[in-house]
Design a protein around this motif. Structure first.
Motif, PDB file in Angstrom:
ATOM      1  N   UNK A 224      10.315  -0.571   9.798  1.00 10.76           N
ATOM      2  CA  UNK A 224      11.431   0.060   9.106  1.00 10.76           C
ATOM      3  C   UNK A 224      11.792  -0.639   7.814  1.00 10.76           C
ATOM      4  N   UNK A 225      11.334  -1.863   7.618  1.00 15.16           N
ATOM      5  CA  UNK A 225      11.709  -2.638   6.429  1.00 15.16           C
ATOM      6  C   UNK A 225      10.766  -2.305   5.283  1.00 15.16           C
ATOM      7  N   UNK A 226      11.307  -1.751   4.213  1.00 16.94           N
ATOM      8  CA  UNK A 226      10.473  -1.381   3.067  1.00 16.94           C
ATOM      9  C   UNK A 226      11.130  -1.902   1.820  1.00 16.94           C
TER      10      UNK A 226
ATOM     11  N   UNK B 228       2.170  -8.367   7.002  1.00 17.15           N
ATOM     12  CA  UNK B 228       3.474  -8.489   7.639  1.00 17.15           C
ATOM     13  C   UNK B 228       3.998  -9.916   7.675  1.00 17.15           C
ATOM     14  N   UNK B 229       3.146 -10.910   7.462  1.00 16.45           N
ATOM     15  CA  UNK B 229       3.640 -12.288   7.441  1.00 16.45           C
ATOM     16  C   UNK B 229       4.601 -12.502   6.278  1.00 16.45           C
ATOM     17  N   UNK B 230       4.384 -11.795   5.183  1.00 18.47           N
ATOM     18  CA  UNK B 230       5.303 -11.884   4.044  1.00 18.47           C
ATOM     19  C   UNK B 230       6.638 -11.246   4.405  1.00 18.47           C
ATOM     20  N   UNK B 231       6.601 -10.124   5.105  1.00 21.11           N
ATOM     21  CA  UNK B 231       7.842  -9.462   5.517  1.00 21.11           C
ATOM     22  C   UNK B 231       8.633 -10.340   6.477  1.00 21.11           C
ATOM     23  N   UNK B 232       7.958 -10.956   7.437  1.00 19.79           N
ATOM     24  CA  UNK B 232       8.678 -11.810   8.379  1.00 19.79           C
ATOM     25  C   UNK B 232       9.263 -13.022   7.672  1.00 19.79           C
ATOM     26  N   UNK B 233       8.562 -13.560   6.710  1.00 17.87           N
ATOM     27  CA  UNK B 233       9.080 -14.687   5.944  1.00 17.87           C
ATOM     28  C   UNK B 233      10.291 -14.275   5.109  1.00 17.87           C
TER      29      UNK B 233
ATOM     30  N   UNK C  93       4.389  -2.655   3.509  1.00 20.90           N
ATOM     31  CA  UNK C  93       3.813  -3.986   3.460  1.00 20.90           C
ATOM     32  C   UNK C  93       2.547  -3.962   4.290  1.00 20.90           C
ATOM     33  N   UNK C  94       1.447  -4.434   3.738  1.00 13.97           N
ATOM     34  CA  UNK C  94       0.206  -4.524   4.485  1.00 13.97           C
ATOM     35  C   UNK C  94       0.150  -5.868   5.201  1.00 13.97           C
TER      36      UNK C  94
ATOM     37  N   UNK D 246       0.852  -1.176   0.000  1.00 12.02           N
ATOM     38  CA  UNK D 246       0.000   0.000   0.000  1.00 12.02           C
ATOM     39  C   UNK D 246       0.893   1.232   0.000  1.00 12.02           C
ATOM     40  N   UNK D 247       0.572   2.189  -0.858  1.00  9.14           N
ATOM     41  CA  UNK D 247       1.317   3.443  -0.902  1.00  9.14           C
ATOM     42  C   UNK D 247       0.635   4.466  -0.020  1.00  9.14           C
TER      43      UNK D 247
END
Length: 87
Positions: A85-87, A58-63, A55-56, A32-33
């Motif tokens: 902070x992770x983008x 967050x499970x994808x970011x943690x993976x 990231x909307x 999402x922007x």
């Protein structure tokens, strides 16, 4: 993004391909922007001039960060900060 991919993965990708991927991820509600914040101040310069992408899901970011449940428990106090902070 194209320059980052070329530098880090020694591969090339076109702007159109990146745009297609980003559009698909937005339609799936993964990205999402958030528009740049520009209050009505007397200064002509914007506080932030470009949109920020989050990231909307967050499970994808943690993976992607290879974090599991035990890792998140160990860093419970910092996990929200790391993910924000992770983008």
């Amino acid at each position: 993004m194209s320059a980052d991919i070329k530098e880090n993965y020694n591969a090339s990708i076109t702007y159109e391909t990146i745009s297609d991927y980003v559009d698909a991820l937005k339609k799936l509600f993964v990205l999402e922007d958030m528009p740049a914040w520009n209050p009505n101040l007397r200064s002509k310069a914007a506080i932030q001039s470009s949109d920020t992408r989050y990231f909307v899901n967050l499970s994808i970011a943690t993976s992607a960060l290879s974090l599991g449940p035990k890792d998140l428990i160990k860093i419970y106090e910092h996990s929200a900060y790391i993910l924000s902070q992770w983008r």
